[in-house]
Design an enzyme around this catalytic site. Structure first.
Site, PDB file in Angstrom:
ATOM      1  N   HIS A  94      10.491  46.869   4.623  1.00 29.38           N
ATOM      2  CA  HIS A  94      11.390  47.799   5.328  1.00 29.38           C
ATOM      3  C   HIS A  94      11.051  47.927   6.824  1.00 29.38           C
ATOM      4  O   HIS A  94      11.942  47.962   7.671  1.00 29.38           O
ATOM      5  CB  HIS A  94      11.318  49.168   4.642  1.00 29.38           C
ATOM      6  CG  HIS A  94      12.514  50.023   4.860  1.00 29.38           C
ATOM      7  ND1 HIS A  94      12.958  50.937   3.943  1.00 29.38           N
ATOM      8  CD2 HIS A  94      13.380  50.118   5.891  1.00 29.38           C
ATOM      9  CE1 HIS A  94      14.034  51.548   4.403  1.00 29.38           C
ATOM     10  NE2 HIS A  94      14.311  51.066   5.586  1.00 29.38           N
ATOM     11  N   TYR A 130      15.187  55.501   0.080  1.00 31.92           N
ATOM     12  CA  TYR A 130      16.477  56.206   0.054  1.00 31.92           C
ATOM     13  C   TYR A 130      16.636  56.987  -1.251  1.00 31.92           C
ATOM     14  O   TYR A 130      16.068  56.602  -2.272  1.00 31.92           O
ATOM     15  CB  TYR A 130      17.670  55.230   0.147  1.00 31.92           C
ATOM     16  CG  TYR A 130      17.719  54.329   1.360  1.00 31.92           C
ATOM     17  CD1 TYR A 130      16.908  54.533   2.469  1.00 31.92           C
ATOM     18  CD2 TYR A 130      18.613  53.253   1.394  1.00 31.92           C
ATOM     19  CE1 TYR A 130      16.970  53.687   3.568  1.00 31.92           C
ATOM     20  CE2 TYR A 130      18.685  52.409   2.491  1.00 31.92           C
ATOM     21  CZ  TYR A 130      17.859  52.632   3.572  1.00 31.92           C
ATOM     22  OH  TYR A 130      17.920  51.786   4.654  1.00 31.92           O
TER      23      TYR A 130
HETATM   24  N1  NAP Z   1      16.519  48.715   7.335  1.00 33.75           N
HETATM   25  C1  NAP Z   1      16.561  49.867   7.966  1.00 33.75           C
HETATM   26  O1  NAP Z   1      15.558  50.333   8.520  1.00 33.75           O
HETATM   27  C2  NAP Z   1      17.854  50.637   7.997  1.00 33.75           C
HETATM   28  C3  NAP Z   1      17.992  51.702   8.916  1.00 33.75           C
HETATM   29  C4  NAP Z   1      19.198  52.383   8.948  1.00 33.75           C
HETATM   30  C5  NAP Z   1      20.227  52.012   8.089  1.00 33.75           C
HETATM   31  N2  NAP Z   1      20.055  51.005   7.183  1.00 33.75           N
HETATM   32  C6  NAP Z   1      21.136  50.607   6.231  1.00 33.75           C
HETATM   33  O2  NAP Z   1      22.344  50.455   6.952  1.00 33.75           O
HETATM   34  C7  NAP Z   1      23.343  51.308   6.405  1.00 33.75           C
HETATM   35  C8  NAP Z   1      24.338  51.739   7.464  1.00 33.75           C
HETATM   36  O3  NAP Z   1      23.733  52.475   8.509  1.00 33.75           O
HETATM   37  P1  NAP Z   1      23.916  54.048   8.677  1.00 33.75           P
HETATM   38  O4  NAP Z   1      24.210  54.605   7.340  1.00 33.75           O
HETATM   39  O5  NAP Z   1      22.743  54.567   9.401  1.00 33.75           O
HETATM   40  O6  NAP Z   1      25.133  54.212   9.672  1.00 33.75           O
HETATM   41  P2  NAP Z   1      26.629  53.592   9.870  1.00 33.75           P
HETATM   42  O7  NAP Z   1      27.068  52.826   8.688  1.00 33.75           O
HETATM   43  O8  NAP Z   1      26.631  52.944  11.201  1.00 33.75           O
HETATM   44  O9  NAP Z   1      27.488  54.926  10.016  1.00 33.75           O
HETATM   45  C9  NAP Z   1      27.686  55.792   8.945  1.00 33.75           C
HETATM   46  C10 NAP Z   1      28.635  56.895   9.398  1.00 33.75           C
HETATM   47  O10 NAP Z   1      29.912  56.339   9.696  1.00 33.75           O
HETATM   48  C11 NAP Z   1      30.931  57.021   8.964  1.00 33.75           C
HETATM   49  N3  NAP Z   1      31.921  56.011   8.527  1.00 33.75           N
HETATM   50  C12 NAP Z   1      31.698  54.924   7.752  1.00 33.75           C
HETATM   51  N4  NAP Z   1      32.811  54.186   7.626  1.00 33.75           N
HETATM   52  C13 NAP Z   1      33.765  54.829   8.326  1.00 33.75           C
HETATM   53  C14 NAP Z   1      35.140  54.558   8.578  1.00 33.75           C
HETATM   54  N5  NAP Z   1      35.750  53.461   8.083  1.00 33.75           N
HETATM   55  N6  NAP Z   1      35.829  55.451   9.347  1.00 33.75           N
HETATM   56  C15 NAP Z   1      35.234  56.562   9.842  1.00 33.75           C
HETATM   57  N7  NAP Z   1      33.938  56.873   9.629  1.00 33.75           N
HETATM   58  C16 NAP Z   1      33.205  55.996   8.895  1.00 33.75           C
HETATM   59  C17 NAP Z   1      30.234  57.682   7.789  1.00 33.75           C
HETATM   60  O11 NAP Z   1      30.856  58.912   7.481  1.00 33.75           O
HETATM   61  P3  NAP Z   1      31.736  59.124   6.131  1.00 33.75           P
HETATM   62  O12 NAP Z   1      30.752  59.161   5.000  1.00 33.75           O
HETATM   63  O13 NAP Z   1      32.430  60.393   6.400  1.00 33.75           O
HETATM   64  O14 NAP Z   1      32.689  57.954   6.050  1.00 33.75           O
HETATM   65  C18 NAP Z   1      28.837  57.951   8.348  1.00 33.75           C
HETATM   66  O15 NAP Z   1      28.788  59.207   9.002  1.00 33.75           O
HETATM   67  C19 NAP Z   1      22.508  52.448   5.792  1.00 33.75           C
HETATM   68  O16 NAP Z   1      23.260  53.242   4.912  1.00 33.75           O
HETATM   69  C20 NAP Z   1      21.392  51.670   5.159  1.00 33.75           C
HETATM   70  O17 NAP Z   1      21.808  51.083   3.942  1.00 33.75           O
HETATM   71  C21 NAP Z   1      18.899  50.298   7.144  1.00 33.75           C
END
Ligand code: NAP
Length: 279
Positions: free
Chosen positions: A109, A51
């Site tokens: 990962h 990241y």
């Molecule tokens: N281990 C792995 O392979 C892996 C893979 C994917 C993700 N991850 C981890 O998991 C974390 C979360 O997953 P993700 O980032 O893919 O997706 P997510 O958290 O499911 O969704 C993020 C989206 O939701 C919006 N959002 C967040 N809180 C909100 C709220 N309270 N109200 C309205 N919109 C909201 C954000 O926009 P805004 O910024 O506009 O709020 C963003 O567009 C990642 O950041 C990473 O740390 C790990």
């Protein structure tokens, strides 16, 4: 600020994790966002070597003024670096970018795509723990069979399995397995990377409960037990809102209505050639 309730691991009994954490994939120059999240009460920040956020996560922690030992940091070693030397180099690079002496959780990962023996990777992971570079260790994106094998081969106990989870994905088997073996389940993409916000069923449930869709989707997860979602947001109002999921409960009908949203093709992170055979 109320303290976030914690999960406990039984596979590694000294490991604890707040029931909500903060995701940072796709965030760069994020020191202010991280410091703000910590000030609001987040105590677990998820990053990875892959990241663009490691530098900002470290800066944000220092900027917050909260003591290092009161914050937990997860980072991850990418699937290309699972050989002994590469692994150690990746961990050192992550610590260098974070400017930290240790992380709280170090994860693999994704499983290897290059036939690197799992025993070699588990030795490297255990060594990082024994060297004090990681307090606890775990895996991400492993299926049940691979996780069992990792637990058998690893000379140190695993504490965490991180995997995708949201209302559109059925993770019944993986969640049951984690409860059975004592791994804490960290749920990534807990808001379906934004897909939940267009859902009419969630919108109606949220309206009826006087909560936001994000709060509903996150509450549905934490209420199941042994799940810690890590939503990502760069929006201050959203960051604050996602933390407020411990002052209400969903009833059985509401939980069931969200479970009913699961679909066969609901998975988001499914890289061709890299994903294991999912459970
Ligand atoms: N281990 C792995 O392979 C892996 C893979 C994917 C993700 N991850 C981890 O998991 C974390 C979360 O997953 P993700 O980032 O893919 O997706 P997510 O958290 O499911 O969704 C993020 C989206 O939701 C919006 N959002 C967040 N809180 C909100 C709220 N309270 N109200 C309205 N919109 C909201 C954000 O926009 P805004 O910024 O506009 O709020 C963003 O567009 C990642 O950041 C990473 O740390 C790990």
């Amino acid at each position: 600020m109320n303290r976030i309730p914690e999960l406990k691991s039984t596979s590694d009994p000294s490991a604890r994790l707040p029931m909500i954490g903060f995701g940072t994939s796709q965030l760069s120059d994020c020191a202010d966002t991280i410091a703000h999240a910590i000030e609001l009460g987040y105590r677990h920040i998820d990053t990875a070597w892959k990241y663009p956020s490691e530098v900002g996560v470290g800066e944000g922690i220092r900027q917050s003024g909260i003591a290092r030992q009161d914050i937990q940091v997860t980072t991850k070693v990418s699937h290309e670096y699972l050989r002994t030397d590469d692994f150690a180099r990746s961990v050192d690079e992550s610590l260098g970018r974070l400017r930290l002496d240790y992380v709280d959780f170090l994860l693999v990962h994704w499983p290897t795509t290059d036939g690197i023996p799992l025993a070699e990777t588990m030795d490297a992971l255990a060594r990082a723990r024994r060297q004090g570079k990681a307090r606890h260790i775990g895996v991400a994106n492993f299926n049940i069979a691979l996780t069992k094998e990792a637990m058998r081969l690893c000379p140190e106990p695993l504490a965490i399995l991180q995997a995708e989870y949201h209302p559109y994905l059925d993770q019944t088997r993986l969640l049951a397995f984690c409860r059975e073996v004592g791994l804490m389940f960290v749920s990534y993409c807990p808001l379906g990377r934004g897909r939940v916000f267009d859902d009419p069923v969630l919108a109606e449930l949220a309206r009826a409960r006087g909560k936001s869709i994000a709060q509903l989707a996150l509450r549905w997860q934490v209420q199941q037990g042994n799940i810690s979602p890590i939503p990502r947001s760069a929006n201050r109002a959203h960051v604050a809102e996602s933390l407020k999921v411990f002052d209400f409960e969903l009833d059985d009908a509401q939980m069931k209505a969200i479970f009913a949203l699961r679909r066969a093709n609901g998975r988001i992170a499914n890289p061709i050639g890299r994903a294991p055979a999912w459970d």
